[in-house]
Design a protein around this motif. Structure first.
Motif, PDB file in Angstrom:
ATOM      1  N   LEU A  34      -6.498   6.744  23.452  1.00  0.00           N
ATOM      2  CA  LEU A  34      -5.639   6.633  23.503  1.00  0.00           C
ATOM      3  C   LEU A  34      -5.845   5.030  24.607  1.00  0.00           C
ATOM      4  O   LEU A  34      -4.755   3.626  24.228  1.00  0.00           O
ATOM      5  N   ALA A  35      -6.348   5.010  25.376  1.00  0.00           N
ATOM      6  CA  ALA A  35      -6.855   3.228  25.589  1.00  0.00           C
ATOM      7  C   ALA A  35      -7.357   2.366  24.591  1.00  0.00           C
ATOM      8  O   ALA A  35      -6.664   1.340  24.995  1.00  0.00           O
ATOM      9  N   ALA A  37      -6.358   2.445  21.012  1.00  0.00           N
ATOM     10  CA  ALA A  37      -5.140   2.788  20.969  1.00  0.00           C
ATOM     11  C   ALA A  37      -3.677   1.382  21.181  1.00  0.00           C
ATOM     12  O   ALA A  37      -3.443   0.896  20.909  1.00  0.00           O
ATOM     13  N   ALA A  38      -3.661   1.641  22.836  1.00  0.00           N
ATOM     14  CA  ALA A  38      -3.163   0.841  23.247  1.00  0.00           C
ATOM     15  C   ALA A  38      -3.226  -0.594  23.395  1.00  0.00           C
ATOM     16  O   ALA A  38      -2.443  -1.528  23.279  1.00  0.00           O
ATOM     17  N   GLU A 139     -11.235   0.000  17.311  1.00  0.00           N
ATOM     18  CA  GLU A 139     -11.727   0.331  18.915  1.00  0.00           C
ATOM     19  C   GLU A 139     -12.137  -1.562  19.103  1.00  0.00           C
ATOM     20  O   GLU A 139     -12.430  -2.170  18.986  1.00  0.00           O
ATOM     21  N   ARG A 140     -11.946  -1.631  20.630  1.00  0.00           N
ATOM     22  CA  ARG A 140     -12.386  -2.399  21.644  1.00  0.00           C
ATOM     23  C   ARG A 140     -14.076  -2.212  21.733  1.00  0.00           C
ATOM     24  O   ARG A 140     -14.868  -1.596  21.321  1.00  0.00           O
TER      25      ARG A 140
END
Lengths: 460, 62
Positions: A34-35, A37-38, A139-140
């Motif tokens: 979730l993190a 994706a956000a 991803e980050r």
């Protein structure tokens, strides 16, 4: 389970999974994903990639639309008309998928993200256009971590492309044997020594293979790569892939239409007859399969009537030529793909459920077999009832051409055979196909001894 | 609605693909070598783009 079914191929990434409900596809985002994706959503990266037609568009739904209670969010991506696999792609299709993946990685890096996987299975073709389908692959980028998917990219894309470019186009089949990409040491060993002098292949393939063998139990924690260095690496991969060209080689089918026994008038008559039969074919108009399509010349005739046409052929040269021709065609809904009908793509991967077999991805609304049956019945000794059964399995309606033994193409095939093929007659052909089909219409192709049949499957 | 409330930016990411030690080490070496050429090339491209914009601005209007 609320009538939903998880996609068996979607189990590796803990960030989420794909599931099906009422024939629609969804991607459930799990709490670990979730993190990221956000962050991707807030950065505008998804929007940029969708706008550039690199990423499959997707609607965002509430977590309550998920398949399980663990859902953190849900995406409803646009549906892919037909799922194909890298071992069914020609050289230029794999190259286009590789460049798409690298373009996305470059755009990710510029915004502080990275692709966490670089699997060729994350790319699908909508007509002739490649599109990235995995929204959770981004991803980050934390700190100066190396690109986790570098090895996967080289195995899935660079190794098969280099082998197809410098050894033989048919080596694309290796992707069927190694579902997670061609091992780099194998590719390095199979490639000619001259490729060691090509900087891109020397670095990303040969040295890469040696480094894998040398450092397999080393400590990777000290490997740090700045954002600029990551961009330089991606730029180098793009240049390496762009520099690869398909190897030109002799082919049984590459010059098929140039060497056909049709006169110009007969070919024109055949085209008109096929167009008429396509128009009259019963059933829905979603999917058409042209089996033994060569470069997809006749599949193009069905493209005006069907949403998606797949032009299957066993010859990578013909598919390569077809893909290039279709990419510039007026209708871009013809997708040429490689398939050996005598040994079609099997179900494979984990528990045989990760990659679907060729027939599992059917049936089509219309199956066409033009100048094909004699290759199966004589060239491969398949009895006519079995040929009819195959058509009934893969098409609700069919357009099939019967080529008699007196035809010059069949005469040529029989020169090296001693078997009389007594059952290979038009009468036996009709008996075989009447078991599974109703003959709507049959017509001789003017200027030839061949007959074209329009058939509708009889469902018992 | 896509709800991202209570999402805290994690400081680590969990990679599910095995990057391979040899690949990581090679990648660091190769990227180091490639970076200088990449920086020169991108700066040169930016400079050329800037100069071509100025040239077109200085061109007299007809």
């Amino acid at each position: 389970m609320n009538g939903a079914k998880r996609e068996p191929a979607s189990f590796r990434d803990p960030s989420g999974f794909v599931f099906w409900r009422d024939g629609e596809v969804f991607r459930q985002i799990e709490p670990p994903g979730l993190a990221d994706a956000a962050a991707v959503l807030e950065s505008g990266l998804w929007a940029e990639l969708i706008e550039a037609e690199l990423l499959l568009p997707a609607d965002r739904l509430a977590a309550s639309a998920g398949m399980t209670e663990t859902a953190a969010a849900v995406l409803a991506p646009a549906k892919i008309p037909f799922v194909s696999y890298p071992y069914e792609w020609c050289f230029s299709q794999l190259k286009a998928a590789a460049l798409l993946t690298l373009d996305i990685q470059r755009r990710c890096l510029q915004r502080g993200f990275a692709l966490k996987d670089a699997s060729a299975y994350n790319v699908q073709f909508v007509g002739t256009r490649p599109t990235f389908i995995d929204h959770l692959s981004i991803e980050r980028r934390i700190g100066d971590a190396p690109w986790q998917a570098y090895r996967q990219f080289c195995r899935h894309f660079l190794a098969p492309l280099a082998l197809m470019a410098f050894v033989d186009l048919r080596l694309g089949d290796l992707q069927r044997l190694w579902i997670d990409g061609v091992p780099l040491d194998l590719a390095s060993r199979l490639l000619p020594r001259s490729t060691r002098w090509k900087p891109g292949l020397a670095m990303h393939l040969h040295m890469h293979a040696r480094s894998e063998a040398k450092h397999h139990d080393g400590d990777p924690s000290r490997a740090q790569i700045s954002q600029t260095a990551q961009l330089a690496l991606t730029d180098s991969l793009i240049r390496t892939v762009e520099g690869l060209q398909p190897r030109r080689q002799g082919s049984t089918w590459g010059a098929y239409y140039a060497e056909t026994n049709y006169s110009h008038d007969a070919m024109q008559a055949k085209r008109e007859l096929i167009s008429r039969f396509v128009q009259a074919a019963p059933g829905q108009r979603r999917l058409c399969w042209d089996l033994g399509a060569n470069t997809g010349v006749f599949a193009q005739l069905a493209a005006h009537r069907y949403e998606t046409c797949i032009a299957w052929d066993m010859d990578p040269n013909a598919v390569e030529e077809g893909f290039r021709a279709q990419s510039g065609a007026e209708t871009r809904n013809v997708l040429p793909l490689i398939l050996d009908l005598t040994n079609p793509s099997p179900a494979q991967g984990w528990a045989h459920r990760e990659r679907h077999s060729w027939l599992e991805r059917g049936p089509a609304d219309l199956a066409m077999g033009l100048a094909l049956v004699h290759h199966l019945a004589i060239g491969n000794n398949v009895p006519l009832p079995d040929v009819a059964e195959l058509f009934a399995t893969c098409g609700r309606a069919a357009i099939v051409e019967f080529v008699p033994k007196s035809d010059s193409q069949v005469v040529r095939m029989l020169r090296t055979r001693t078997e009389p093929f007594e059952n290979y007659t038009e009468a036996q052909f009709e008996v075989a196909f009447r078991n599974r089909f109703r003959i709507i219409e049959s017509a001789g192709i003017p200027g030839t001894e061949r007959t074209l049949y329009l058939l509708e499957r009889v469902d018992s | 609605m896509f709800c991202f409330s209570n999402v805290h930016a994690a400081s680590t990411v969990v990679a599910y693909v095995d990057g391979g030690t040899g690949s990581m080490i090679l990648q660091a070496c190769v990227a180091g070598v490639l970076t200088s050429a990449y920086v020169v090339r991108t700066r040169w491209a930016s400079l050329r783009a800037l100069l071509s914009v100025r040239k077109s601005k200085n061109r007299p209007q007809e």
